[in-house]
Scaffold this motif. Structure first.
Motif, PDB file in Angstrom:
ATOM      1  N   GLU A  36       0.974  -1.277  -0.128  1.00  0.00           N
ATOM      2  CA  GLU A  36       0.104  -0.134   0.147  1.00  0.00           C
ATOM      3  C   GLU A  36       0.900   1.224  -0.112  1.00  0.00           C
ATOM      4  N   LEU A  40       1.007   4.025  -2.848  1.00  0.00           N
ATOM      5  CA  LEU A  40       0.797   5.578  -2.663  1.00  0.00           C
ATOM      6  C   LEU A  40       1.945   6.122  -3.237  1.00  0.00           C
ATOM      7  N   VAL A  49       5.006  12.925  -0.512  1.00  0.00           N
ATOM      8  CA  VAL A  49       4.009  12.188   0.183  1.00  0.00           C
ATOM      9  C   VAL A  49       4.513  12.468   1.622  1.00  0.00           C
ATOM     10  N   GLN A  53       0.178  11.884   5.224  1.00  0.00           N
ATOM     11  CA  GLN A  53      -0.580  11.242   4.207  1.00  0.00           C
ATOM     12  C   GLN A  53      -0.338   9.651   4.096  1.00  0.00           C
ATOM     13  N   GLU A  56      -2.234   8.108   7.100  1.00  0.00           N
ATOM     14  CA  GLU A  56      -3.687   7.911   6.620  1.00  0.00           C
ATOM     15  C   GLU A  56      -4.041   6.835   5.412  1.00  0.00           C
ATOM     16  N   GLY A  57      -2.899   7.062   4.462  1.00  0.00           N
ATOM     17  CA  GLY A  57      -3.123   6.003   3.172  1.00  0.00           C
ATOM     18  C   GLY A  57      -2.891   4.642   3.566  1.00  0.00           C
ATOM     19  N   PRO A  60      -5.503   3.453   7.515  1.00  0.00           N
ATOM     20  CA  PRO A  60      -6.524   4.516   7.604  1.00  0.00           C
ATOM     21  C   PRO A  60      -7.328   4.337   8.958  1.00  0.00           C
TER      22      PRO A  60
END
Length: 115
Positions: A36, A40, A49, A53, A56-57, A60
């Motif tokens: 993941e 991203l 990034v 971020q 959260e990415g 989450p």
């Protein structure tokens, strides 16, 4: 359904299948969180990034520490064969976050067309 492939420096990242493979078609193992994080970064290649971020990415709905990000980045670098400090793929922006710096080609295809 649209299928996105990211191609960079001898690697192919299949976003739909969540699969990274080398130029020879060999699947490169990555745990789900590292995958993941890589998705991203690659989807925003050239952009910063931030750590926020990234948290959260990748996580989450969980409360985790920044060290989790560091572990993901380390796993990604190892899987890509990036040596310490080379910044061939991922550049650390001290205190702020990370930037994927390798050139990326994005291909979009219909899932029905996929082998």
């Amino acid at each position: 359904m649209e299928h996105i492939l990211y191609i960079f420096e001898g690697f192919r990242l299949d976003a739909g299948r969540r699969q990274l493979s080398s130029s020879g078609g060999v699947v490169v193992p990555l745990n789900s969180r590292a995958m993941e994080a890589l998705l991203l970064l690659v989807s925003r290649a050239g952009e910063l990034v931030t750590k926020k971020q990234m948290l959260e990415g990748v996580w989450p709905s969980a409360v985790v520490e920044e060290n989790n990000i560091n572990q993901c980045i380390l796993a990604i670098r190892k899987s890509l064969g990036e040596s310490a400090g080379s910044n061939r793929f991922i550049m650390t922006v001290t205190g702020r976050g990370y930037r994927f710096v390798a050139p990326v080609i994005t291909q979009t295809r219909e899932s029905a067309d996929m082998p």
